[in-house]
Design a protein around this motif. Structure first.
Motif, PDB file in Angstrom:
ATOM      1  N   LYS A 187       0.434  -0.998   0.414  1.00  0.00           N
ATOM      2  CA  LYS A 187      -0.149  -0.263  -0.087  1.00  0.00           C
ATOM      3  C   LYS A 187       0.646   1.506  -0.193  1.00  0.00           C
ATOM      4  O   LYS A 187       1.633   1.096   1.054  1.00  0.00           O
ATOM      5  N   GLU A 188       0.502   2.058  -0.346  1.00  0.00           N
ATOM      6  CA  GLU A 188       1.204   3.149  -1.244  1.00  0.00           C
ATOM      7  C   GLU A 188       1.167   4.309   0.177  1.00  0.00           C
ATOM      8  O   GLU A 188      -0.329   4.654   0.987  1.00  0.00           O
ATOM      9  N   ASN A 189       1.857   4.733   0.630  1.00  0.00           N
ATOM     10  CA  ASN A 189       2.413   5.740   2.402  1.00  0.00           C
ATOM     11  C   ASN A 189       2.005   6.541   1.386  1.00  0.00           C
ATOM     12  O   ASN A 189       2.286   8.040   0.843  1.00  0.00           O
ATOM     13  N   LYS A 190       0.737   7.564   2.083  1.00  0.00           N
ATOM     14  CA  LYS A 190      -0.339   8.880   1.813  1.00  0.00           C
ATOM     15  C   LYS A 190       1.429   9.771   2.092  1.00  0.00           C
ATOM     16  O   LYS A 190       1.097  10.513   1.025  1.00  0.00           O
ATOM     17  N   GLU A 191       2.161   9.567   3.086  1.00  0.00           N
ATOM     18  CA  GLU A 191       2.704  10.578   3.601  1.00  0.00           C
ATOM     19  C   GLU A 191       4.290  10.476   2.408  1.00  0.00           C
ATOM     20  O   GLU A 191       4.736  12.302   2.534  1.00  0.00           O
ATOM     21  N   ASP A 192       4.576   9.902   1.690  1.00  0.00           N
ATOM     22  CA  ASP A 192       5.161   9.801   1.410  1.00  0.00           C
ATOM     23  C   ASP A 192       5.370  10.496  -0.162  1.00  0.00           C
ATOM     24  O   ASP A 192       6.886  10.425  -0.657  1.00  0.00           O
ATOM     25  N   ARG A 193       4.624  10.460  -0.730  1.00  0.00           N
ATOM     26  CA  ARG A 193       4.594  10.384  -2.360  1.00  0.00           C
ATOM     27  C   ARG A 193       4.244  11.912  -2.377  1.00  0.00           C
ATOM     28  O   ARG A 193       3.216  12.521  -1.490  1.00  0.00           O
ATOM     29  N   GLU A 194       5.148  12.668  -2.883  1.00  0.00           N
ATOM     30  CA  GLU A 194       5.048  14.319  -3.259  1.00  0.00           C
ATOM     31  C   GLU A 194       3.936  14.092  -4.306  1.00  0.00           C
ATOM     32  O   GLU A 194       3.996  14.119  -5.708  1.00  0.00           O
ATOM     33  N   PRO A 195       3.284  15.316  -3.317  1.00  0.00           N
ATOM     34  CA  PRO A 195       1.994  15.710  -4.856  1.00  0.00           C
ATOM     35  C   PRO A 195       2.766  16.661  -5.642  1.00  0.00           C
ATOM     36  O   PRO A 195       3.582  17.529  -5.476  1.00  0.00           O
ATOM     37  N   LYS A 196       1.870  17.218  -6.724  1.00  0.00           N
ATOM     38  CA  LYS A 196       1.790  18.192  -7.505  1.00  0.00           C
ATOM     39  C   LYS A 196       1.069  18.994  -7.098  1.00  0.00           C
ATOM     40  O   LYS A 196      -0.620  19.013  -7.810  1.00  0.00           O
ATOM     41  N   ILE A 197       1.215  20.437  -7.234  1.00  0.00           N
ATOM     42  CA  ILE A 197       0.070  21.768  -6.864  1.00  0.00           C
ATOM     43  C   ILE A 197       0.333  22.409  -7.954  1.00  0.00           C
ATOM     44  O   ILE A 197       1.660  22.896  -7.970  1.00  0.00           O
ATOM     45  N   VAL A 198      -0.335  22.717  -8.673  1.00  0.00           N
ATOM     46  CA  VAL A 198      -0.633  24.081 -10.240  1.00  0.00           C
ATOM     47  C   VAL A 198      -1.030  24.842  -9.072  1.00  0.00           C
ATOM     48  O   VAL A 198      -1.647  25.686  -8.338  1.00  0.00           O
TER      49      VAL A 198
ATOM     50  N   GLU B  84      12.820  28.715   2.805  1.00  0.00           N
ATOM     51  CA  GLU B  84      12.892  26.906   2.102  1.00  0.00           C
ATOM     52  C   GLU B  84      11.766  26.815   2.173  1.00  0.00           C
ATOM     53  O   GLU B  84      10.933  26.984   3.033  1.00  0.00           O
ATOM     54  N   TYR B  85      11.055  26.293   0.831  1.00  0.00           N
ATOM     55  CA  TYR B  85       9.732  26.037   0.708  1.00  0.00           C
ATOM     56  C   TYR B  85       9.711  24.343   0.028  1.00  0.00           C
ATOM     57  O   TYR B  85      10.363  24.494  -0.670  1.00  0.00           O
ATOM     58  N   PRO B  86       8.608  23.401   0.332  1.00  0.00           N
ATOM     59  CA  PRO B  86       9.074  22.420  -0.459  1.00  0.00           C
ATOM     60  C   PRO B  86       8.669  22.895  -2.627  1.00  0.00           C
ATOM     61  O   PRO B  86       7.733  23.315  -2.148  1.00  0.00           O
ATOM     62  N   PRO B  87       9.380  21.644  -3.009  1.00  0.00           N
ATOM     63  CA  PRO B  87       9.027  22.425  -4.147  1.00  0.00           C
ATOM     64  C   PRO B  87       8.216  21.737  -5.117  1.00  0.00           C
ATOM     65  O   PRO B  87       8.001  20.856  -6.455  1.00  0.00           O
ATOM     66  N   ASN B  88       6.972  20.937  -3.847  1.00  0.00           N
ATOM     67  CA  ASN B  88       6.110  20.536  -5.525  1.00  0.00           C
ATOM     68  C   ASN B  88       5.128  21.727  -6.080  1.00  0.00           C
ATOM     69  O   ASN B  88       4.409  21.176  -6.651  1.00  0.00           O
ATOM     70  N   ILE B  89       5.211  22.442  -5.495  1.00  0.00           N
ATOM     71  CA  ILE B  89       4.288  23.587  -6.232  1.00  0.00           C
ATOM     72  C   ILE B  89       5.257  23.969  -8.045  1.00  0.00           C
ATOM     73  O   ILE B  89       6.317  24.192  -7.646  1.00  0.00           O
ATOM     74  N   ARG B  90       4.433  24.327  -9.104  1.00  0.00           N
ATOM     75  CA  ARG B  90       4.551  25.018 -10.054  1.00  0.00           C
ATOM     76  C   ARG B  90       3.833  25.849 -10.542  1.00  0.00           C
ATOM     77  O   ARG B  90       2.430  25.941 -10.619  1.00  0.00           O
ATOM     78  N   ILE B  91       4.512  27.160 -10.347  1.00  0.00           N
ATOM     79  CA  ILE B  91       4.157  28.404 -10.773  1.00  0.00           C
ATOM     80  C   ILE B  91       3.714  28.162 -11.786  1.00  0.00           C
ATOM     81  O   ILE B  91       4.053  28.515 -12.892  1.00  0.00           O
ATOM     82  N   ILE B  92       2.056  29.560 -12.055  1.00  0.00           N
ATOM     83  CA  ILE B  92       1.633  30.059 -13.419  1.00  0.00           C
ATOM     84  C   ILE B  92       1.629  31.469 -13.475  1.00  0.00           C
ATOM     85  O   ILE B  92       0.847  31.629 -11.918  1.00  0.00           O
ATOM     86  N   ARG B  93       2.619  32.126 -13.720  1.00  0.00           N
ATOM     87  CA  ARG B  93       2.206  33.914 -13.453  1.00  0.00           C
ATOM     88  C   ARG B  93       1.222  34.096 -14.346  1.00  0.00           C
ATOM     89  O   ARG B  93       0.684  34.333 -15.407  1.00  0.00           O
TER      90      ARG B  93
END
Lengths: 294, 330, 144
Positions: free
Chosen positions: C2-13, C34-43
């Motif tokens: 079972k995939e551990n929810k906490e482990d997977r790195e989410p992708k955020i737009v 520092e902040y997590p690199p999970n966010i992809r920024i669109i200006r």
């Protein structure tokens, strides 16, 4: 009553007050009604008005922009004319509203789904059961209901079914909607029948960028139905036409009603109530709720 | 042709047995939604009553959303991956004769000179058990379109419900293979009775129309504008039609999709230049009538309409194609 | 397994307004917060520019979360863009919830050009929340 309506229609055409009258005529089956376009005095006799006149004719107004149109409108239809006026899609002087007092129309969908006979299905549409007024809010001429039946509203909580769905778990809701939307065939009848859907190019028809799949698959269907509902936020006046025409029976009013309920709670706004009011999403209030924003 | 008398229990028992090897699809009633073809897990769920399904059986042969292939870009190389054809054998039960007549018409397009591999595959892997119409409604006009509400018209076998039992007529070898084992031979008297019943049922289709011989004469008639005025340009009539087969090809996210298209839509024949040869409802509605009652007839010798009445029953504004064709000013 | 929810790195737009939030995120970067690199920024020019379709497309195409961020109320470069956005997306947020799409996946925030700190804290929180919501299953959905 119908004679009075015909006399008025004839008079309007004779005096050149209108170029065309949009009303109802009997359909080929001799029972139901269908839209009718009268531009000559001799055709006026085709006009009818009874419980079978379910259609929201305001939808046709966009086809005749710039012409002077007389339109037979129930109280709910008038609300959609109000929204069109608010959004500058219509000039008030170009439309002559022949308002009719209405005590409810039949549930055409139920008839189609195989109610045994006309009598049985002549129960009123669901929208009629939560109808708030039997008299149009604005009109140029009003046909009074001689029998004074008044509104048939049951004074029930009009958001009852929305609330029922709201309290179910997130997963149950997703399952419910996925089941409903999986039947969608993307015929776009919900869009075509809606007086508020007048975009010259609908997002669903755009190829570049393509916002969602053109095919009738679950993902595309979810996107389409969601975006249709969002685009009607603050504009839907609950004429119920989308749900009536949906051939696969998706309960679209449950979506529309949800938004209607939310904007009432959040912004104290009611669509189609007042011509002078600015459209909901083209206006704002400094004190709009923002506690959900981080 | 083999005739048999089958009880409901026998039929369900057989279907239960067949479920092991086949996908069984049949009409299922959803409260307040209509009747839909769905994969059946339990034969008790089948709806074998008088009502009609909303969508025609066409849907199971021409998928409304058919993926042709997908492209991939991997290790600086492009590749095409074909989508494998489904090979599962299936039985579709409860199909009305008019719908299978529709399939026979679609065969002329997708399964004759040109063979559409998806359509042909779907045809080959399917056994169709029909269900005769005991109660055509006022929108039905199959008998005017050279069809019948009781004859097989392309099914492998057909059921007739009668006095709580079914009379089963097995037409093809495919049908014999799966249905041959059940039921009893009817007596001569029963057969005679049944023949009379059949004639009676045929008479239940009350709407009679006459399709004009040569519509082409009235192509420019103002009639078409008049009758199409209330049309909403939605896709109900074409998508629910057992014979309409126009499609659109779309490339989506590196995949090619074939989905339905309908002549009622505003962008039906819209060209990339912005030019549209069918810009208004009039041209588009006329196209629908002409494709069905003129062009197809000229190409294949038959009308592209089976008189199932769906486009009338479900039209949001009650446009009646039977009346429009019947009253065309030829 | 079972995939551990906490482990997977989410992708955020993230759709960030040019004038405040984008500059705020920039400040976080230049200040080495520092902040997590999970966010992809669109200006985007303004939070009012964002169309509900953008959010929908992200969610349907598999983004685990969507963030719209703009200037604080009253600070909009175009005076009132964020007022409109606030109304529009209040409706969307509730509708997504109603459809059974986890509303944690769609968030909005006001971050000014000077709030590098807030930005970093916000993203940390957001990633945590979206991890809890689990991976977006929209791509597993039958797409045929």
């Amino acid at each position: 009553m119908i004679d009075e309506l015909k006399i008025k229609a004839r008079e309007l055409l004779k005096n050149k007050q209108v170029d065309l009258i949009i009303g109802y005529q009997r359909a080929s089956d001799g029972v139901l009604a269908m839209p009718c376009f009268v531009d000559r005095e001799e055709d006026v006799d085709k006009l009818i008005w009874d419980v079978y006149c379910v259609y929201n004719l305001a939808n046709y107004l966009k086809d005749y922009a710039g012409q002077k149109i007389g339109i037979i409108a129930k109280p709910c239809d008038v609300r959609s004319i109000v929204v069109l006026l608010q959004e500058n899609q219509l000039r008030r002087e170009n439309v002559y509203i022949i308002g009719v007092e209405c005590s409810g129309v039949i549930d055409e969908k139920r008839l189609r789904l195989g109610a045994k006979d006309i009598q049985e299905s002549a129960t009123f549409g669901v929208k009629c059961k939560s109808c708030k007024s039997s008299t149009p809010s604005i009109c140029d001429y009003l046909f009074k209901d001689k029998e004074k039946k008044g509104k048939i509203s049951e004074d029930k909580d009009e958001y009852e079914s929305v609330r029922k769905l709201e309290v179910r778990s997130s997963l149950e809701r997703l399952k419910f909607w996925e089941e409903e939307f999986s039947r969608c065939i993307r015929c776009y009848a919900c869009r075509q029948v809606c007086p508020m859907c007048y975009c010259p190019k609908c997002v669903a028809d755009q190829a570049m960028p393509a916002w969602f799949s053109k095919g009738a698959n679950l993902k595309g269907n979810l996107s389409w139905n969601l975006i249709r509902a969002i685009h009607l936020g603050g504009r839907c006046i609950d004429c119920g036409e989308c749900e009536r025409v949906c051939p696969v029976g998706i309960p679209l009013r449950e979506l529309n009603k949800k938004i209607e309920k939310d904007i009432k709670e959040l912004f104290k706004y009611e669509a189609g109530a007042n011509v002078e009011q600015k459209p909901l999403l083209a206006s704002f209030d400094k004190d709009d709720p923002g506690d959900w924003i981080k | 042709m083999i005739q048999k008398i089958v009880t409901k229990e026998e039929l369900y028992k057989l279907l239960n047995y067949l479920l092991q090897d086949f996908e069984v699809i049949g009409p299922k009633e959803l409260t307040n939604r209509g009747i839909f073809y769905e994969t059946i897990k339990n034969p008790q769920d089948l709806y074998l009553g008088e009502g009609f399904t909303t969508e025609p059986v066409k849907k199971l042969f021409l998928n409304p959303s058919e993926w042709f292939f997908k492209c991939q870009y991997k290790d600086s190389k492009n590749s095409l991956e074909e989508i494998a054809l489904t090979k599962t054998k299936r039985i579709i039960i409860g199909v009305r004769p008019c719908e299978t007549k529709g399939l026979e018409l679609l065969d002329k397009v997708y399964n004759s000179e040109y063979k559409d591999e998806f359509y042909v595959n779907n045809r080959n892997r399917t056994v169709i058990i029909g269900l005769s119409c005991a109660k055509p409604d006022r929108n039905c006009f199959c008998t005017s379109m050279g069809g019948s509400n009781v004859e097989s018209q392309g099914t492998d076998a057909i059921l007739f419900d009668r006095d709580g039992k079914f009379i089963l007529e097995i037409i093809t070898d495919k049908g014999k293979e799966i249905l041959g084992s059940i039921g009893n031979e009817p007596s001569e008297e029963e057969k005679k009775h049944w023949q009379q019943d059949k004639e009676k049922r045929k008479d239940l289709v009350k709407t009679k129309i006459k399709a004009p011989e040569d519509l082409d004469k009235v192509f420019e008639d103002p009639y078409w504008e008049q009758v199409s005025k209330s049309c909403l340009s939605c896709g109900i009539c074409t998508f629910l039609c057992p014979t309409c087969h126009c499609f659109d090809l779309v490339d989506e996210q590196r995949r090619r999709l074939r989905c339905y298209d309908g002549c009622a839509f505003v962008d039906f024949t819209l060209q990339a230049s912005g030019e549209n040869p069918r810009p208004t409802k009039k041209e588009r509605y006329r196209q629908r009538v002409f494709h069905k009652f003129d062009y197809f007839k000229k190409n294949f010798g038959e009308n592209l309409c089976v008189g199932c009445g769906r486009c009338i029953r479900y039209c949001p504004v009650k446009i009646d194609i039977s009346e429009i064709v019947d009253k065309a000013p030829v | 397994m079972k995939e551990n929810k906490e482990d997977r790195e989410p992708k955020i737009v993230g759709f960030l307004c040019n004038w405040c939030s984008y500059a705020g995120a920039d400040l976080a970067g230049t200040s080495r917060i520092e902040y997590p690199p999970n966010i992809r920024i669109i200006r985007v020019p303004c939070s009012g520019r964002v169309n509900p379709l953008f959010v929908l497309k992200c969610l349907m195409d598999g983004a685990d979360g969507v963030l719209i961020s703009g200037c604080h109320i009253g600070d909009c470069h175009y005076s009132e863009g964020n007022f409109y956005a606030r109304r529009r997306f209040a409706i969307l947020k509730r509708l997504l919830e109603y459809l059974g799409i986890d509303s944690r996946r769609f968030q909005m925030s006001w971050v000014s050009a000077s709030e590098g700190d807030k930005w970093s804290k916000l993203i940390k929180e957001l990633v945590q929340e979206i991890k809890q919501a689990g991976p977006n299953k929209s791509n597993d959905k039958k797409h045929d």
